[in-house]
Design an enzyme around this catalytic site. Structure first.
Site, PDB file in Angstrom:
ATOM      1  N   ASP A 199       0.868  -1.180   0.000  1.00  0.00           N
ATOM      2  CA  ASP A 199       0.000   0.000   0.000  1.00  0.00           C
ATOM      3  C   ASP A 199       0.906   1.231   0.000  1.00  0.00           C
ATOM      4  O   ASP A 199       2.141   1.107  -0.088  1.00  0.00           O
ATOM      5  CB  ASP A 199      -0.931  -0.054   1.226  1.00  0.00           C
ATOM      6  CG  ASP A 199      -2.174   0.815   1.051  1.00  0.00           C
ATOM      7  OD1 ASP A 199      -2.295   1.516   0.027  1.00  0.00           O
ATOM      8  OD2 ASP A 199      -3.032   0.814   1.964  1.00  0.00           O
TER       9      ASP A 199
ATOM     10  N   GLU B  11       0.116   4.632   1.856  1.00  0.00           N
ATOM     11  CA  GLU B  11       0.043   5.653   2.910  1.00  0.00           C
ATOM     12  C   GLU B  11       1.112   5.454   3.979  1.00  0.00           C
ATOM     13  O   GLU B  11       1.532   6.411   4.630  1.00  0.00           O
ATOM     14  CB  GLU B  11      -1.353   5.645   3.557  1.00  0.00           C
ATOM     15  CG  GLU B  11      -2.471   6.141   2.641  1.00  0.00           C
ATOM     16  CD  GLU B  11      -3.021   5.083   1.697  1.00  0.00           C
ATOM     17  OE1 GLU B  11      -2.437   3.973   1.608  1.00  0.00           O
ATOM     18  OE2 GLU B  11      -4.048   5.358   1.043  1.00  0.00           O
TER      19      GLU B  11
ATOM     20  N   HIS C 271      -2.664  -0.209  -3.701  1.00  0.00           N
ATOM     21  CA  HIS C 271      -3.131   1.154  -3.415  1.00  0.00           C
ATOM     22  C   HIS C 271      -3.993   1.699  -4.545  1.00  0.00           C
ATOM     23  O   HIS C 271      -3.639   1.583  -5.717  1.00  0.00           O
ATOM     24  CB  HIS C 271      -1.938   2.080  -3.186  1.00  0.00           C
ATOM     25  CG  HIS C 271      -2.326   3.517  -3.041  1.00  0.00           C
ATOM     26  ND1 HIS C 271      -2.989   3.981  -1.918  1.00  0.00           N
ATOM     27  CD2 HIS C 271      -2.183   4.584  -3.865  1.00  0.00           C
ATOM     28  CE1 HIS C 271      -3.215   5.286  -2.069  1.00  0.00           C
ATOM     29  NE2 HIS C 271      -2.751   5.660  -3.242  1.00  0.00           N
TER      30      HIS C 271
ATOM     31  N   HIS D  90      -1.286   1.298   6.777  1.00  0.00           N
ATOM     32  CA  HIS D  90      -1.629   2.467   7.604  1.00  0.00           C
ATOM     33  C   HIS D  90      -2.638   2.068   8.677  1.00  0.00           C
ATOM     34  O   HIS D  90      -3.269   1.009   8.590  1.00  0.00           O
ATOM     35  CB  HIS D  90      -2.226   3.568   6.720  1.00  0.00           C
ATOM     36  CG  HIS D  90      -3.335   3.057   5.848  1.00  0.00           C
ATOM     37  ND1 HIS D  90      -4.615   2.878   6.307  1.00  0.00           N
ATOM     38  CD2 HIS D  90      -3.320   2.603   4.570  1.00  0.00           C
ATOM     39  CE1 HIS D  90      -5.360   2.367   5.344  1.00  0.00           C
ATOM     40  NE2 HIS D  90      -4.600   2.178   4.274  1.00  0.00           N
TER      41      HIS D  90
ATOM     42  N   HIS E 111      -7.448   5.315   7.479  1.00  0.00           N
ATOM     43  CA  HIS E 111      -8.761   5.015   6.889  1.00  0.00           C
ATOM     44  C   HIS E 111      -8.892   3.497   6.825  1.00  0.00           C
ATOM     45  O   HIS E 111      -7.907   2.777   7.072  1.00  0.00           O
ATOM     46  CB  HIS E 111      -8.909   5.631   5.485  1.00  0.00           C
ATOM     47  CG  HIS E 111      -8.047   4.991   4.441  1.00  0.00           C
ATOM     48  ND1 HIS E 111      -6.726   5.332   4.255  1.00  0.00           N
ATOM     49  CD2 HIS E 111      -8.287   3.999   3.543  1.00  0.00           C
ATOM     50  CE1 HIS E 111      -6.202   4.607   3.274  1.00  0.00           C
ATOM     51  NE2 HIS E 111      -7.133   3.780   2.835  1.00  0.00           N
TER      52      HIS E 111
ATOM     53  N   GLU F   9      -7.302  -2.353   7.620  1.00  0.00           N
ATOM     54  CA  GLU F   9      -6.941  -3.164   6.449  1.00  0.00           C
ATOM     55  C   GLU F   9      -5.956  -4.276   6.810  1.00  0.00           C
ATOM     56  O   GLU F   9      -6.033  -5.379   6.258  1.00  0.00           O
ATOM     57  CB  GLU F   9      -6.356  -2.246   5.368  1.00  0.00           C
ATOM     58  CG  GLU F   9      -7.416  -1.300   4.826  1.00  0.00           C
ATOM     59  CD  GLU F   9      -6.864  -0.221   3.899  1.00  0.00           C
ATOM     60  OE1 GLU F   9      -5.755  -0.374   3.374  1.00  0.00           O
ATOM     61  OE2 GLU F   9      -7.576   0.785   3.713  1.00  0.00           O
TER      62      GLU F   9
HETATM   63 ZN   LIG Z   1      -3.698   3.016   0.032  1.00  0.00          ZN
END
Ligand SMILES: [Zn+2]
Length: 272
Positions: free
Chosen positions: A8, A10, A60, A103, A115, A134
């Site tokens: 990902d 972030e 992502h 993240h 998020h 996640e």
């Molecule tokens: Zn992401």
């Protein structure tokens, strides 16, 4: 043995703002390169830890961020959308999984770009009553295939959540988040060598880490950010309305429940 590396954006060191991770923005070109570098550091670690093949899954946004031409030529790359297992596509024939650039879950204080799955459409997600991000959701999907998540990299807030939810999984902290859009990153050379050395150890010891026990049956509860999204997601006949902004879906396994949750997100994709 095969290792899946889900990447990902972030949680990549140096990333601090929405523009950094938004394809089309001016800074994005720099940060997708940093993302590719951290993926490469993890690929190197996986091979030195004993992997015989490595597949990198771009995880992502539209999942077309990693620069294939700059990726370690020993690694396969899964890129693009859509993919049934989304961020952990490729896990079904792996023996260990590594999450890079992850993240903290939605609603985490002082965490860069926190998020869960869709920052615009959803707030909290729950798996069988437990709030998840996640990392936890994807670890449960890996668990369905009996694959342990051996290491997760990102900021310090993610590391705290991983330590309390994924026992045995190694946390790699590449930055200290100061705010949703501010962080103090480790020196770049240190980030890359840390990822390589930690992933090496994690992969070498993958048999000592238990996969998340298969979640059967599985119920995923999604709190949408607006009632309008929930109205559209509720068009899915399998969805149960819990309140104005919250819906729930259940499946015989986490994979089935995830697919239903994914359909809800697609239904509300153009809503407001
Ligand atoms: Zn992401």
């Amino acid at each position: 043995m095969r290792v899946l590396i889900s990447v990902d954006m972030e949680g990549i060191a140096g990333v601090t703002g929405h523009e950094d991770v938004w394809p089309g923005s001016v800074p994005y070109g720099r940060f997708r390169r940093l993302m590719t570098d951290e993926a490469n550091a993890a690929v190197a670690g996986a091979f030195s830890g004993g992997a015989t093949s490595v597949v990198v899954n771009d995880s992502h946004d539209g999942m077309r961020n990693i620069l294939y031409e700059e990726l370690d030529p020993r690694a396969e790359l899964i890129s693009g959308y859509d993919k049934a297992l989304c961020m952990v596509e490729g896990v079904s024939d792996a023996q260990a999984a590594v999450f890079i650039g992850y993240h903290a879950m939605a609603g985490t204080a002082r965490a860069v770009l926190d998020h869960t799955i869709s920052g615009a459409q959803t707030h909290n997600w729950y798996l069988n009553g437990i709030r998840v991000g996640e990392a936890q959701l994807n670890a449960a999907l890996c668990g369905y295939f009996k694959v342990p998540v051996v290491a997760v990299s990102g900021d310090d807030k993610l590391a705290a959540q991983v330590q309390s939810s994924l026992p045995g999984t190694r946390s790699i902290v590449v930055k200290e988040s100061l705010h949703r859009e501010a962080a103090r990153s480790l020196p770049r050379g240190e980030v890359l060598s840390l990822i390589t050395s930690e992933v090496t150890e994690a992969v070498r010891n993958y048999r000592k880490i238990a996969p998340i026990a298969a979640v059967r049956p599985a119920t995923i509860r999604v709190e949408f950010s607006r009632s309008g999204f929930a109205d559209l997601a509720a068009l899915l006949p399998d969805a149960r309305r819990i309140d104005d902004r919250t819906l729930e879906v259940s499946g015989a396994s986490i994979v089935e429940a995830w697919r239903l949750a994914d359909v809800m997100l697609r239904l509300c994709g153009s809503g407001s």
